[in-house]
Design a protein around this motif. Structure first.
Motif, PDB file in Angstrom:
ATOM      1  N   VAL A 334       0.842  -1.201   0.000  1.00  0.00           N
ATOM      2  CA  VAL A 334       0.000   0.000   0.000  1.00  0.00           C
ATOM      3  C   VAL A 334       0.879   1.253   0.000  1.00  0.00           C
ATOM      4  O   VAL A 334       0.577   2.239  -0.682  1.00  0.00           O
ATOM      5  CB  VAL A 334      -0.949   0.005   1.221  1.00  0.00           C
ATOM      6  CG1 VAL A 334      -1.740   1.313   1.274  1.00  0.00           C
ATOM      7  CG2 VAL A 334      -1.888  -1.185   1.171  1.00  0.00           C
ATOM      8  N   ASP A 335       1.974   1.209   0.761  1.00  0.00           N
ATOM      9  CA  ASP A 335       2.906   2.336   0.781  1.00  0.00           C
ATOM     10  C   ASP A 335       3.520   2.564  -0.609  1.00  0.00           C
ATOM     11  O   ASP A 335       3.683   3.708  -1.048  1.00  0.00           O
ATOM     12  CB  ASP A 335       4.029   2.089   1.798  1.00  0.00           C
ATOM     13  CG  ASP A 335       3.531   2.096   3.224  1.00  0.00           C
ATOM     14  OD1 ASP A 335       2.592   2.857   3.520  1.00  0.00           O
ATOM     15  OD2 ASP A 335       4.080   1.328   4.049  1.00  0.00           O
ATOM     16  N   TYR A 336       3.857   1.461  -1.279  1.00  0.00           N
ATOM     17  CA  TYR A 336       4.418   1.585  -2.623  1.00  0.00           C
ATOM     18  C   TYR A 336       3.415   2.248  -3.581  1.00  0.00           C
ATOM     19  O   TYR A 336       3.779   3.146  -4.351  1.00  0.00           O
ATOM     20  CB  TYR A 336       4.812   0.209  -3.170  1.00  0.00           C
ATOM     21  CG  TYR A 336       6.086  -0.350  -2.598  1.00  0.00           C
ATOM     22  CD1 TYR A 336       7.322   0.064  -3.091  1.00  0.00           C
ATOM     23  CD2 TYR A 336       6.081  -1.270  -1.563  1.00  0.00           C
ATOM     24  CE1 TYR A 336       8.509  -0.440  -2.574  1.00  0.00           C
ATOM     25  CE2 TYR A 336       7.250  -1.782  -1.030  1.00  0.00           C
ATOM     26  CZ  TYR A 336       8.460  -1.357  -1.533  1.00  0.00           C
ATOM     27  OH  TYR A 336       9.630  -1.858  -1.014  1.00  0.00           O
ATOM     28  N   LEU A 337       2.163   1.818  -3.523  1.00  0.00           N
ATOM     29  CA  LEU A 337       1.133   2.409  -4.380  1.00  0.00           C
ATOM     30  C   LEU A 337       0.911   3.880  -4.034  1.00  0.00           C
ATOM     31  O   LEU A 337       0.695   4.719  -4.923  1.00  0.00           O
ATOM     32  CB  LEU A 337      -0.178   1.632  -4.240  1.00  0.00           C
ATOM     33  CG  LEU A 337      -0.197   0.209  -4.811  1.00  0.00           C
ATOM     34  CD1 LEU A 337      -1.538  -0.456  -4.540  1.00  0.00           C
ATOM     35  CD2 LEU A 337       0.085   0.238  -6.321  1.00  0.00           C
ATOM     36  N   THR A 338       0.962   4.188  -2.747  1.00  0.00           N
ATOM     37  CA  THR A 338       0.788   5.581  -2.312  1.00  0.00           C
ATOM     38  C   THR A 338       1.906   6.466  -2.831  1.00  0.00           C
ATOM     39  O   THR A 338       1.677   7.595  -3.274  1.00  0.00           O
ATOM     40  CB  THR A 338       0.742   5.658  -0.775  1.00  0.00           C
ATOM     41  OG1 THR A 338      -0.322   4.835  -0.290  1.00  0.00           O
ATOM     42  CG2 THR A 338       0.525   7.092  -0.301  1.00  0.00           C
ATOM     43  N   ILE A 339       3.137   5.943  -2.787  1.00  0.00           N
ATOM     44  CA  ILE A 339       4.279   6.702  -3.300  1.00  0.00           C
ATOM     45  C   ILE A 339       4.109   6.960  -4.797  1.00  0.00           C
ATOM     46  O   ILE A 339       4.344   8.076  -5.279  1.00  0.00           O
ATOM     47  CB  ILE A 339       5.596   5.945  -3.029  1.00  0.00           C
ATOM     48  CG1 ILE A 339       5.898   5.934  -1.528  1.00  0.00           C
ATOM     49  CG2 ILE A 339       6.755   6.582  -3.792  1.00  0.00           C
ATOM     50  CD1 ILE A 339       7.086   5.070  -1.150  1.00  0.00           C
ATOM     51  N   ILE A 340       3.690   5.932  -5.539  1.00  0.00           N
ATOM     52  CA  ILE A 340       3.497   6.086  -6.988  1.00  0.00           C
ATOM     53  C   ILE A 340       2.445   7.146  -7.289  1.00  0.00           C
ATOM     54  O   ILE A 340       2.659   8.049  -8.111  1.00  0.00           O
ATOM     55  CB  ILE A 340       3.092   4.732  -7.619  1.00  0.00           C
ATOM     56  CG1 ILE A 340       4.243   3.733  -7.534  1.00  0.00           C
ATOM     57  CG2 ILE A 340       2.667   4.924  -9.075  1.00  0.00           C
ATOM     58  CD1 ILE A 340       3.873   2.321  -7.956  1.00  0.00           C
ATOM     59  N   THR A 367       3.720  11.579   3.208  1.00  0.00           N
ATOM     60  CA  THR A 367       2.506  10.848   2.820  1.00  0.00           C
ATOM     61  C   THR A 367       2.534   9.407   3.314  1.00  0.00           C
ATOM     62  O   THR A 367       1.499   8.855   3.719  1.00  0.00           O
ATOM     63  CB  THR A 367       2.343  10.863   1.289  1.00  0.00           C
ATOM     64  OG1 THR A 367       2.273  12.215   0.837  1.00  0.00           O
ATOM     65  CG2 THR A 367       1.067  10.136   0.872  1.00  0.00           C
ATOM     66  N   VAL A 368       3.713   8.778   3.308  1.00  0.00           N
ATOM     67  CA  VAL A 368       3.811   7.375   3.741  1.00  0.00           C
ATOM     68  C   VAL A 368       4.403   7.255   5.141  1.00  0.00           C
ATOM     69  O   VAL A 368       4.763   6.158   5.571  1.00  0.00           O
ATOM     70  CB  VAL A 368       4.644   6.547   2.736  1.00  0.00           C
ATOM     71  CG1 VAL A 368       3.904   6.411   1.423  1.00  0.00           C
ATOM     72  CG2 VAL A 368       6.014   7.160   2.517  1.00  0.00           C
ATOM     73  N   GLY A 369       4.520   8.373   5.848  1.00  0.00           N
ATOM     74  CA  GLY A 369       4.959   8.325   7.242  1.00  0.00           C
ATOM     75  C   GLY A 369       6.444   8.113   7.455  1.00  0.00           C
ATOM     76  O   GLY A 369       6.856   7.706   8.541  1.00  0.00           O
ATOM     77  N   LEU A 370       7.269   8.405   6.448  1.00  0.00           N
ATOM     78  CA  LEU A 370       8.717   8.291   6.624  1.00  0.00           C
ATOM     79  C   LEU A 370       9.260   9.577   7.255  1.00  0.00           C
ATOM     80  O   LEU A 370       8.718  10.665   7.017  1.00  0.00           O
ATOM     81  CB  LEU A 370       9.401   8.046   5.275  1.00  0.00           C
ATOM     82  CG  LEU A 370       9.123   6.686   4.627  1.00  0.00           C
ATOM     83  CD1 LEU A 370       9.708   6.626   3.218  1.00  0.00           C
ATOM     84  CD2 LEU A 370       9.691   5.562   5.479  1.00  0.00           C
TER      85      LEU A 370
END
Length: 443
Positions: A334-340, A367-370
């Protein structure tokens, strides 16, 4: 003796001016790196040479985009065709941006650039401006004051106003023709001024590269060499692999001719790290070496400078994984899709200037909490990464221009397939034909 020396200098200058521009730029880059390594921190005194060159390019950007877009819009009297080209450009840019960030994530996952990299300086995080939200970016594309947008260089707003004004000039018919003639004349003047400015590129590149080499050196790059390799590898794959496939499949063209034709623009992009700053060189390559009708290039290229950020998106994918790995954080699918999704949409409003990707990175990380402290990990080498991603951005703009021109039957394939010398002759012939046609239209 003085006459002989003057004569020798004159011959040397003539030989230098006969060298192709891309080779002059390359020589300037190599000499700049060499001088920068030798001088070290003292190379900062050469930076003003590069700064002056960048300033002359920036001087061109707003009037060139504004005039060329109006000319591009008004030259397509068929508003349906204009809308079709705009839709093709927008769809092409968004699709390739999504593919680019996916490639960046894949390269980052395989190479693991963040494994074992210690945290560096944290204070730079506080100097990074907060990136605007996607919704705010969409709202801000319509200028409340077009003159202020022109004065402040808000390229996305300038594009919207120029397209709207161009459409209005077409719709009012004969009443718009005098204004169109003025903008056509201004556009031609900007093209000539661009040609004059580009002759300064080798000297500006020398100053910029000397400063970069002296500022960063070799020792500072070593701890982060893996992330540099990952970004450059991803950029090479995207340019030579993906773009070559696009040209073969969608335009049925030989990619080798394309890469030869855009060599000057790629050299300027690499050294200036500015997609907007490379726009004059891109427009010159499209019309003189690739055979693209100016009706297409004057519309598609300025649009791509603002919304096409393939290289920046690829960089986001690599650096996001770099930060996650450096801080020991596992990302889900889900994080990967959010980054894209985030990087693709955010690229629409990212300025085509040096360092803009660093601002965009803060949006992707949050956005992905990093941790935003991750920005500090790559800020020191951002300029080196910026060089590679800008080449991808500019190459993508020109690929889109070729593909769209081919689909609209606005590409001279004989011109495209000619060598550099033949292309220059054909460009002069086409310019003469266009001038003759313009004169006949005025009679």
């Amino acid at each position: 003796m003085s006459k002989q020396r003057s004569s020798a200098l004159g011959r040397a200058w003539s030989r230098w001016m006969s060298v192709p521009l891309w080779l002059q730029i390359f020589i300037g880059m190599v000499l700049g790196i060499t001088v920068g390594v030798v001088l070290g921190e003292q190379a900062v005194y050469l930076k003003p040479i590069g700064t002056l060159f960048v300033n002359t390019i920036k001087m061109l950007i707003v009037p060139l985009v504004f005039c060329s877009l109006i000319v591009g819009v008004t030259s397509m009297e068929d508003t349906a065709k204009m809308g079709r080209i705009g839709f093709k450009s927008f769809a092409f840019y968004l699709c390739t941006t999504a593919i680019a960030i996916s490639l960046g994530l894949a390269v980052g996952y395989i190479i693991q650039p963040g494994a074992g990299v210690p945290p560096l300086h944290h204070d730079i995080v506080h100097t990074v401006k907060e990136a605007p939200s996607v919704m705010q970016t969409l709202i801000d594309i319509v200028p409340t004051n077009p003159i202020a947008a022109l004065a402040s260089g808000q390229i996305l707003q300038v594009i919207v106003f120029a397209v709207a004004l161009g459409i209005a000039l077409v719709l009012i018919g004969d009443h718009g023709k005098p204004a169109i003639k003025v903008f056509e004349s201004l556009a031609e003047a900007m093209y000539k001024l661009t040609d004059m400015v580009m002759k300064l590129a080798p000297y500006g590149v020398f100053g910029l590269m000397a400063w970069v080499a002296g500022e960063y050196g070799v020792d500072m790059l070593w701890p982060l060499i893996k992330v540099i390799i990952a970004v450059y590898l991803g950029c090479i794959i995207h340019i030579l692999g993906f773009y070559s496939i696009v040209l073969r499949v969608f335009a049925k063209l030989n990619p080798l001719h394309f890469f030869k034709g855009i060599s000057n623009a790629m050299a300027v992009a690499f050294t200036t790290s500015s997609s907007a700053g490379t726009l004059p060189a891109s427009m010159k390559c499209a019309s003189e070496y690739l055979g693209v009708n100016k009706k297409i290039s004057s519309f598609v290229l300025p649009l791509g400078t603002t919304i096409n950020m393939d290289g920046t998106a690829l960089y986001q994918g690599v650096t996001a994984l770099f930060v996650a790995q450096a801080f020991g954080i596992d990302l889900t699918w889900v994080d990967y899709l959010t980054i894209i999704l985030t990087a693709t949409l955010a690229s629409i409003g990212t300025a085509g200037v040096p360092g803009a990707g660093l601002v965009m990175l803060t949006l992707v990380l949050s956005t992905v909490g990093l941790p935003l402290e991750g920005v500090a990990l790559i800020a020191g080498i951002d300029r080196i990464l910026d060089m590679a991603r800008t080449v991808v951005n500019v190459s993508g703009d020109l690929v889109a221009t070729i593909v769209i021109a081919k689909s609209e039957d606005e590409l001279d394939e004989d011109h495209y397939n000619a060598d550099m010398a033949q292309s220059a002759v054909l460009a002069e012939q086409n310019a003469a034909l266009e001038n003759a046609a313009a004169k006949n239209a005025n009679v």
